[in-house]
Design an enzyme around this catalytic site. Structure first.
Site, mmCIF file in Angstrom:
data_model
loop_
_atom_site.group_PDB
_atom_site.id
_atom_site.type_symbol
_atom_site.label_atom_id
_atom_site.label_comp_id
_atom_site.label_asym_id
_atom_site.label_seq_id
_atom_site.Cartn_x
_atom_site.Cartn_y
_atom_site.Cartn_z
ATOM 1 N N SER A 1 -42.675 -16.902 91.759
ATOM 2 C CA SER A 1 -41.321 -17.457 91.827
ATOM 3 C C SER A 1 -40.227 -16.702 91.090
ATOM 4 C CB SER A 1 -41.327 -18.893 91.339
ATOM 5 O OG SER A 1 -41.813 -19.712 92.365
ATOM 6 N N LYS B 1 -32.842 -21.557 84.868
ATOM 7 C CA LYS B 1 -33.473 -22.355 85.930
ATOM 8 C C LYS B 1 -33.571 -23.816 85.490
ATOM 9 C CE LYS B 1 -37.653 -22.194 88.874
ATOM 10 N NZ LYS B 1 -38.901 -21.448 89.154
ATOM 11 N N SER C 1 -39.561 -19.950 93.890
ATOM 12 C CA SER C 1 -38.719 -21.090 93.648
ATOM 13 C C SER C 1 -37.475 -20.801 92.809
ATOM 14 C CB SER C 1 -39.532 -22.185 92.961
ATOM 15 O OG SER C 1 -40.019 -21.735 91.715
HETATM 16 N N1 GLN Z 1 -44.426 -19.837 96.302
HETATM 17 C C1 GLN Z 1 -45.394 -20.254 95.347
HETATM 18 C C2 GLN Z 1 -45.660 -21.732 95.481
HETATM 19 O O1 GLN Z 1 -45.074 -22.327 96.311
HETATM 20 C C3 GLN Z 1 -44.962 -19.871 93.968
HETATM 21 C C4 GLN Z 1 -44.250 -20.902 93.211
HETATM 22 C C5 GLN Z 1 -43.930 -20.489 91.803
HETATM 23 O O2 GLN Z 1 -44.219 -19.380 91.367
HETATM 24 N N2 GLN Z 1 -43.397 -21.447 91.042
HETATM 25 O O3 GLN Z 1 -46.438 -22.294 94.780
#
Ligand code: GLN
Length: 453
Positions: free
Chosen positions: A155, A56, A131
């Site tokens: 994410s 990532k 994400s």
């Molecule tokens: N969807 C969650 C957010 O927008 C999780 C993001 C993540 O785990 N980095 O914060």
């Protein structure tokens, strides 16, 4: 695609061939947009000669441009390796390709990336989740053996569920965050996204361990999970009944499917209730944005990446940050700064910390009475691009994943079938702190039963 377990048996020449074949495959599936290099027409970034693992774009790899898929980090080149990259190198695994993500890991679609969107390999009209959507799409699309993602509020698990692969969010502190660009420091964890549960255990064993350079890294010796993975242990699994009301028909069917499979293999299912998940969302979006506003203050045009010059220093800060950050990141910096401001600190931030404690107690109470908790990962299967345009509605889609991060416990999401439309459906299992062995034994058991069906 060859699994990580199989890849670990290859000799040097075979790995070379594997890397070449993978490069070709990645080129063929360029339309997925899983790798940032594909979106920018660059050659795939590689680091070392080992088994290729996709990474990532918020994990430092020496010599790579690491940008968190943000405009503000254009031009930044990482001067060092994250601990997970060093640990992978020690096991003959090499970072290979940076995967697309929501800007600064804020989002659930990967559509907030500076580089453009990644498609869901199961249906190109739908989001891959986020994400870590690039990592999940690469694994599910057959163009990565395995990948690293990060999970602050789901994410890793949510994109894995949307794309149909396995995603593990380890116990907070089990995998070092050294070299992970911080979004919300008290919630972030790096973890594997893989083709199956065994590979998740193998990659977790490789990246886990104490890092003295990271004060949030747990100072305990890691006992490898993969060699002891046991699908035949009989476990007590708690299903959170009141959480199922918010899930779609497809997801509820998936959970039922998992329950029957687990029962048929001799696991005991018990039903419990938990604090309404709306409190998870409220506490998470206060704590995560508060921490993000502090963490992202370092991106000011002075030290990293992009700078937009102006007549004075303040003007330079304002221009750089205004042009460099996207809308969602700005929204969160504003919200986080607001909840930390002196007049509101007690009313929002301190109260959210108290609620976080309550949620933690809730999980721990149930995990005293059962070995594992079974939950949906998402309220629905992968949605279409543009289907959710209201940010608050998007935040609500995180109801099943964020409690785990607030609590710090480990969780794994794994596929349990397909919806009527042919979209992947996942469920997640959750265990006590530092008990990834029980967690992955349970997941391996569920996966084995479902594969044998
Ligand atoms: N969807 C969650 C957010 O927008 C999780 C993001 C993540 O785990 N980095 O914060």
């Amino acid at each position: 695609m060859i699994t990580l377990k199989e890849a670990l048996k290859l000799n040097k020449n075979e790995i070379k061939e594997l890397r070449n074949n993978l490069t070709k495959k990645i080129e063929e599936k360029k339309n997925l947009g899983a790798y940032i290099e594909q979106l920018t027409n660059e050659e795939i970034n590689t680091n070392g000669e080992g088994i290729p693992i996709a990474v990532k774009d918020n994990i430092q790899v020496k010599g790579w441009s690491v940008t968190c898929s943000s405009g503000i980090l254009q031009g930044y080149v990482s001067p060092y390796d994250a601990t997970v990259i060093t640990n992978m190198a020690n096991a003959d695994l090499s970072a290979f390709g940076r995967t697309n993500m929501d800007e600064f890991a804020m989002g659930s679609t990967t559509a907030t990336s500076f580089y453009g969107k990644t498609l869901n390999p199961a249906d190109s009209e739908r989001v891959p989740g986020g994400s870590s959507g690039g990592s999940a799409a690469a694994v599910a699309g057959g163009i990565a053996i395995a990948a690293l993602g990060s999970d602050t509020g789901g994410s890793i698990r949510q994109p894995a569920a949307f794309c149909g692969c396995v995603g593990l969010k380890p116990t907070y502190g089990k995998v070092s965050r050294y070299g992970l660009t911080a979004f919300s420091s008290s919630l972030d964890q790096i973890g594997p996204i893989t083709q199956n549960v065994e590979d998740a255990a193998i990659l977790f064993d490789i990246i886990a361990g104490h890092e003295p350079k990271d004060s949030t890294s747990a100072n305990i010796v890691h006992t490898p999970i993969a060699p002891k993975l046991n699908p035949n242990r009989k476990l007590k699994i708690a299903v959170i009944e009141n959480f199922l009301n918010e899930a779609s028909e497809d997801i509820r069917k998936g959970v039922q499917n998992a329950i029957s499979a687990l029962r048929s293999n001799g696991h005991e299912i018990v039903y419990k209730n938990m604090l309404n998940s709306k409190y998870d969302v409220a506490a998470y979006y206060i704590i995560a944005t508060a921490e993000a506003s502090a963490n992202l203050s370092r991106f000011d045009g002075v030290r990293y990446g992009k700078r937009i010059e102006d007549k004075n220093l303040k003007g330079m800060y304002v221009k750089t940050r205004s042009e460099g950050f996207g809308d969602e990141v700005k929204r969160r910096i504003l919200l986080g700064t607001f909840v930390l401001s002196s007049g509101y600190y007690d009313a929002y931030y301190i109260r959210a910390q108290r609620v976080r404690h309550l949620i933690k107690d809730n999980y721990e109470r149930i995990l005293k009475e059962a070995d594992l908790i079974l939950l949906p990962v998402t309220p629905t299967t992968a949605f279409k691009f543009g289907e959710i345009s209201n940010p608050l509605e998007m935040y609500l889609s995180d109801i099943y994943t964020i409690g785990v991060n607030l609590c710090g416990v480990p969780a794994v999401s794994l596929p349990v079938g397909k919806s009527d439309e042919g979209l992947p459906v996942g469920v997640q299992l959750i265990s006590k702190h530092y008990d990834e062995q029980t967690l992955l034994d349970g997941a391996f058991s569920l996966e084995t039963i479902l594969k044998g069906k």
